[in-house]
Design a protein around this motif. Structure first.
Motif, PDB file in Angstrom:
ATOM      1  N   PRO A   1     -18.873  22.595  29.435  1.00 51.77           N
ATOM      2  CA  PRO A   1     -19.947  22.049  30.262  1.00 51.77           C
ATOM      3  C   PRO A   1     -20.641  20.852  29.615  1.00 51.77           C
ATOM      4  CG  PRO A   1     -20.633  24.114  29.230  1.00 51.77           C
ATOM      5  CD  PRO A   1     -19.207  23.900  28.850  1.00 51.77           C
ATOM      6  N   TYR A   2     -20.898  19.815  30.403  1.00 49.53           N
ATOM      7  CA  TYR A   2     -21.818  18.758  29.978  1.00 49.53           C
ATOM      8  C   TYR A   2     -22.922  18.686  31.019  1.00 49.53           C
ATOM      9  CZ  TYR A   2     -19.390  15.622  33.313  1.00 49.53           C
ATOM     10  OH  TYR A   2     -18.843  15.057  34.433  1.00 49.53           O
ATOM     11  N   TYR A   3     -24.168  18.533  30.526  1.00 51.40           N
ATOM     12  CA  TYR A   3     -25.322  18.609  31.416  1.00 51.40           C
ATOM     13  C   TYR A   3     -25.689  17.238  31.964  1.00 51.40           C
ATOM     14  CZ  TYR A   3     -25.765  23.398  29.880  1.00 51.40           C
ATOM     15  OH  TYR A   3     -25.511  24.715  29.633  1.00 51.40           O
ATOM     16  N   LEU A   4     -25.897  17.170  33.286  1.00 50.46           N
ATOM     17  CA  LEU A   4     -26.390  15.938  33.900  1.00 50.46           C
ATOM     18  C   LEU A   4     -27.899  15.893  33.717  1.00 50.46           C
ATOM     19  CD1 LEU A   4     -24.277  16.103  37.190  1.00 50.46           C
ATOM     20  CD2 LEU A   4     -23.814  14.759  35.123  1.00 50.46           C
ATOM     21  N   HIS A   5     -28.437  14.691  33.528  1.00 53.07           N
ATOM     22  CA  HIS A   5     -29.863  14.526  33.248  1.00 53.07           C
ATOM     23  C   HIS A   5     -30.627  14.405  34.566  1.00 53.07           C
ATOM     24  CE1 HIS A   5     -33.551  13.408  31.490  1.00 53.07           C
ATOM     25  NE2 HIS A   5     -33.076  12.928  30.346  1.00 53.07           N
ATOM     26  N   GLU A   6     -31.226  15.525  34.999  1.00 47.76           N
ATOM     27  CA  GLU A   6     -31.835  15.561  36.333  1.00 47.76           C
ATOM     28  C   GLU A   6     -32.908  14.492  36.518  1.00 47.76           C
ATOM     29  OE1 GLU A   6     -33.384  19.368  37.548  1.00 47.76           O
ATOM     30  OE2 GLU A   6     -33.930  18.619  39.540  1.00 47.76           O
ATOM     31  N   ASP A   7     -33.817  14.373  35.517  1.00 44.18           N
ATOM     32  CA  ASP A   7     -34.954  13.463  35.700  1.00 44.18           C
ATOM     33  C   ASP A   7     -34.510  12.007  35.792  1.00 44.18           C
ATOM     34  OD1 ASP A   7     -36.577  15.645  35.671  1.00 44.18           O
ATOM     35  OD2 ASP A   7     -37.025  15.505  33.526  1.00 44.18           O
ATOM     36  N   GLN A   8     -33.322  11.729  35.321  1.00 41.01           N
ATOM     37  CA  GLN A   8     -32.782  10.372  35.438  1.00 41.01           C
ATOM     38  C   GLN A   8     -31.813  10.297  36.626  1.00 41.01           C
ATOM     39  OE1 GLN A   8     -33.581   7.798  33.186  1.00 41.01           O
ATOM     40  NE2 GLN A   8     -35.045   9.210  32.248  1.00 41.01           N
ATOM     41  N   GLY A   9     -32.100  11.047  37.682  1.00 45.29           N
ATOM     42  CA  GLY A   9     -31.232  11.008  38.872  1.00 45.29           C
ATOM     43  C   GLY A   9     -29.868  11.602  38.597  1.00 45.29           C
ATOM     44  N   TRP A  10     -29.846  12.704  37.811  1.00 43.92           N
ATOM     45  CA  TRP A  10     -28.592  13.400  37.483  1.00 43.92           C
ATOM     46  C   TRP A  10     -27.609  12.484  36.777  1.00 43.92           C
ATOM     47  CZ3 TRP A  10     -29.359  18.374  37.920  1.00 43.92           C
ATOM     48  CH2 TRP A  10     -30.193  18.868  38.934  1.00 43.92           C
ATOM     49  N   GLU A  11     -28.147  11.706  35.873  1.00 46.67           N
ATOM     50  CA  GLU A  11     -27.339  10.737  35.140  1.00 46.67           C
ATOM     51  C   GLU A  11     -26.405  11.429  34.148  1.00 46.67           C
ATOM     52  OE1 GLU A  11     -28.560   6.523  33.184  1.00 46.67           O
ATOM     53  OE2 GLU A  11     -29.457   8.334  32.335  1.00 46.67           O
ATOM     54  N   LEU A  12     -25.242  10.802  33.935  1.00 46.07           N
ATOM     55  CA  LEU A  12     -24.286  11.270  32.940  1.00 46.07           C
ATOM     56  C   LEU A  12     -24.529  10.445  31.671  1.00 46.07           C
ATOM     57  CD1 LEU A  12     -20.477  11.519  33.681  1.00 46.07           C
ATOM     58  CD2 LEU A  12     -21.381  10.898  31.476  1.00 46.07           C
ATOM     59  N   GLN A  13     -24.771  11.102  30.508  1.00 48.26           N
ATOM     60  CA  GLN A  13     -25.103  10.362  29.294  1.00 48.26           C
ATOM     61  C   GLN A  13     -24.048  10.549  28.211  1.00 48.26           C
ATOM     62  OE1 GLN A  13     -29.068  12.105  28.979  1.00 48.26           O
ATOM     63  NE2 GLN A  13     -29.905  10.053  29.322  1.00 48.26           N
ATOM     64  N   ILE A  14     -23.729   9.454  27.530  1.00 51.27           N
ATOM     65  CA  ILE A  14     -22.645   9.506  26.553  1.00 51.27           C
ATOM     66  C   ILE A  14     -22.968  10.446  25.394  1.00 51.27           C
ATOM     67  CG2 ILE A  14     -23.427   7.432  25.307  1.00 51.27           C
ATOM     68  CD1 ILE A  14     -20.163   7.007  25.219  1.00 51.27           C
TER      69      ILE A  14
END
Lengths: 451, 451
Positions: free
Chosen positions: A185-198
């Motif tokens: 699992p990799y977590y999407l960043h909800e507060d950043q609009g579900w952003e994917l971060q490296i």
């Protein structure tokens, strides 16, 4: 383990969620959310038997099935299908000219001029070629080759370590695990609009050490359940891009990155007729485009698809109509539009962000909203007592008291300690207004009760 | 190894060959019969360019695709499909009354009254129930339960040691091997009408010793490519039965054997809309009925199917129409008949058995004939020189000189030292007459040349 950016990876990207399925998902989720789905069935039965409730019917927006939810199919699509199945209809002038022309053209490409004939394994060559033209157009000229495209009725999944997003439509993880693969699992960043971060991808890769060999990254565009489009906000530029919410495919971004990345990163990009404007789930039509895939693997993929014979011809026709819709000036053009979804997206965002205890990232694509619930501690304790996850507890009460059936966030394996639900917004405008009224009224009462 | 009759086995029986596929098969067979399929493509190209040949077009009867071969689809089927896709057609009185009633009924069973909605994993409950009624009727009252039936768009294959017949449609063996299974060939007895013999099954079982663990027996009824029905001639009574060529299912025979066999032998029985009377290959509709299958395995099977979402709705509708055709008195009844196939079966048997160097077992079902060639030694030597199997050599010459494309027996892994070819007889009567004329004329010349 090398860092993510240095690895040769395969990216799996369903443009819309080809794997989505209604009753299936509900039944499988039963294994998890037994209480909720059982209760929904029971309530429907009680309503039928005349039991008095504060509502007359259950509205089920827990999964995405536009036509099941009352949205009318597109006339153009249905007229072409009817004419292809029963060509005698072509002799009448009741069907618009462009419908008859399209049906004639498609029948010409079917063996024996019949939708009842087998097709090539990849699909009818004319339709496959049309899909490659659609992709090339979609990506502003990045070439797409018919030989890399397969039409399928279902979905084909992958083996061994695969990085999958959280939250994620549950069947993705299920398919991978059932094939003996491991999900990372990799977590999407909800507060950043579900952003994917490296940084998060690298953390996930580290976590796989000694567990499995990560070979693929699964990304959804738009996201399911999040409804988000990937943005160029992050440092991981080749996976991200801001474009005024215009859809930009991973295929295009990959091409723009230039060699060696654009020529080595393997990409399998899926799309289907089930969601989006056309919403034809029941016809089972989807395709995958394979980019930079090893020729030896391509040979295996051909064999994999050929054991399924070919995709259904009605599904293939739906793909042709989706990738080549009526153009301005065509008789069927005016009927073929998407106002409902755009209206619904705006309404959901407005309403949910105006109510305390709710927050909702913008829905940028797809047909779902995934609002977050900020639940009072009392409610969380109460859920624990009842042996439920907090969001499941909320959803059961929502169903019980307002007749609304939504899908709790923990079914999407969402992060511990957060509460969400997914709601289908591919429904009629009138239905949505009723849904929002019931939701806000219940929510206000619920928050009061537990604060 | 215990003897066959003492083992707990799973029997796989496709009633018609759900796995059959046209262009796919041709392309995969290319790996083997490269010369034949390449030459066919080339000849088609030459004819287009105006090259003079003793024929004006290639007739391809190497695979089974009735509608691809010019047989018209059944009006009832196509009218119901058209009306289901585009219900506005129900308002016109151009469609027969029974067509409109059936379409109404089916739409009622679709979520949102639309063929574009998802269905349950097993299929639309009404259609699944209808299939179980059909099976019960077919087997003279042997009960069939909806919970044991799955509708699928493709075919699902099996693992580890499986006994498969020789000759056998090549994709059966391919699917098993691709899933990591091992095929154990058992030879059908051609001179006894392609009979299955228990001694041969026991020999095959012995041959598996130390190689694999045989867990399943694959039988086809009717056979592909043989077109034979299993008979009660042999001592292996529960697999055989004479019934004046009436179709008797393995399901029924199993039930008649009584306990403990009827309650312990696992049976997976497939049927599809691709062949037989309805011949709708392109819609991709089939089902499997599972009998006596371990509940733990049933749970796994549910998951297996649910990762594919559901079968296409048009395919499901085709199954409903196939299992519940129009009845006497219904407006659509008279159009719905099967004279062509019966006529063709008789003609092929008559003609091929009247020509020296040919022998053909009766075609008792299915849509194929599999005549045997008794080739002169000179022809066999010539084939060897050309690096071909004798029957492939014959088929290449047949194509070259008469424009007929048939499928050589060695593609079905037929017994060494015998020569056959499979021909599709689901073609128009006029086409068949032309085929037989070309075939007899070529054959006579060929036999003279090499004798």
């Amino acid at each position: 383990h090398r860092k993510w950016s240095e690895r040769k990876v395969t990216i799996f990207t369903p443009m819309s969620d080809q794997q989505e399925t209604g009753p299936t998902m509900r039944r499988l989720s039963q294994l998890e959310s037994v209480v909720l789905w059982n209760r929904a069935r029971q309530i429907k039965r009680e309503l039928k038997q005349g039991v008095k409730k504060p509502y007359r019917e259950v509205i089920d927006i827990s999964w995405g099935d536009p036509q099941g939810g009352g949205i009318k199919p597109l006339s153009f699509v249905r007229q072409v299908l009817a004419a292809c199945h029963y060509p005698q209809l072509l002799n009448s002038d009741k069907l618009p000219e462009d419908v008859r022309q399209r049906a004639e053209r498609l029948l010409k490409e079917c063996a024996g001029r019949s939708t009842g004939s087998y097709t090539a394994t990849q699909g009818i060559p004319y339709i496959v070629k049309g899909i490659s033209e659609f992709i090339t157009r979609r990506d502003g000229g990045v070439p797409s080759f018919p030989n890399n495209i397969y039409i399928s009725s279902g979905s084909h999944a992958v083996k061994t370590g695969v990085l999958t997003p959280v939250p994620c439509y549950d069947k993705v993880n299920m398919s991978i695990r059932e094939l003996g693969g491991v999900t990372i699992p990799y977590y999407l960043h909800e507060d950043q609009g579900w952003e994917l971060q490296i940084e998060e991808l690298n953390r996930a890769l580290e976590s796989a050490k000694g567990v499995c060999n990560p070979v693929a990254l699964y990304v959804m565009n738009p996201g399911n359940p999040t409804g988000s489009l990937p943005q160029r906000r992050s440092s991981f530029s080749w996976l991200m891009r801001v474009n005024d919410l215009e859809f930009v495919s991973y295929k295009k971004v990959l091409a723009e990155m230039g060699p060696p990345i654009s020529e080595t990163v393997e990409l399998a990009s899926f799309h289907s007729a089930s969601k989006g404007l056309i919403g034809e789930c029941g016809l089972r039509g989807g395709y995958v485009e394979l980019v930079n895939v090893d020729p030896a693997v391509m040979e295996y993929i051909y064999k994999l698809f050929s054991t399924d014979s070919c995709a259904s011809v009605p599904g293939q026709i739906a793909l042709n109509l989706m990738t080549h819709p009526p153009q301005p000036g065509d008789p069927s053009y005016s009927l073929y539009n998407e106002t409902t979804l755009i209206h619904n997206v705006r309404r959901v965002f407005e309403v949910l962000n105006s109510v305390p205890g709710f927050s909702c990232q913008p829905v940028e694509g797809g047909g779902f909203a995934f609002p977050r619930l900020h639940l009072p501690l009392n409610a969380i304790h109460k859920a624990k007592e009842a042996g439920m996850q907090p969001d499941e507890f909320y959803c059961v009460r929502l169903l019980e008291e307002s007749g609304l059936l939504v899908n709790p966030g923990w079914n999407f394996e969402q992060k511990e300690g957060t509460s969400h639900f997914r709601m289908n917004i591919m429904i009629k405008e009138e239905t949505l207004e009723g849904v929002l009224r019931r939701l806000v009224s219940f929510h206000t009462k619920f928050m009061k009760e537990f604060s």
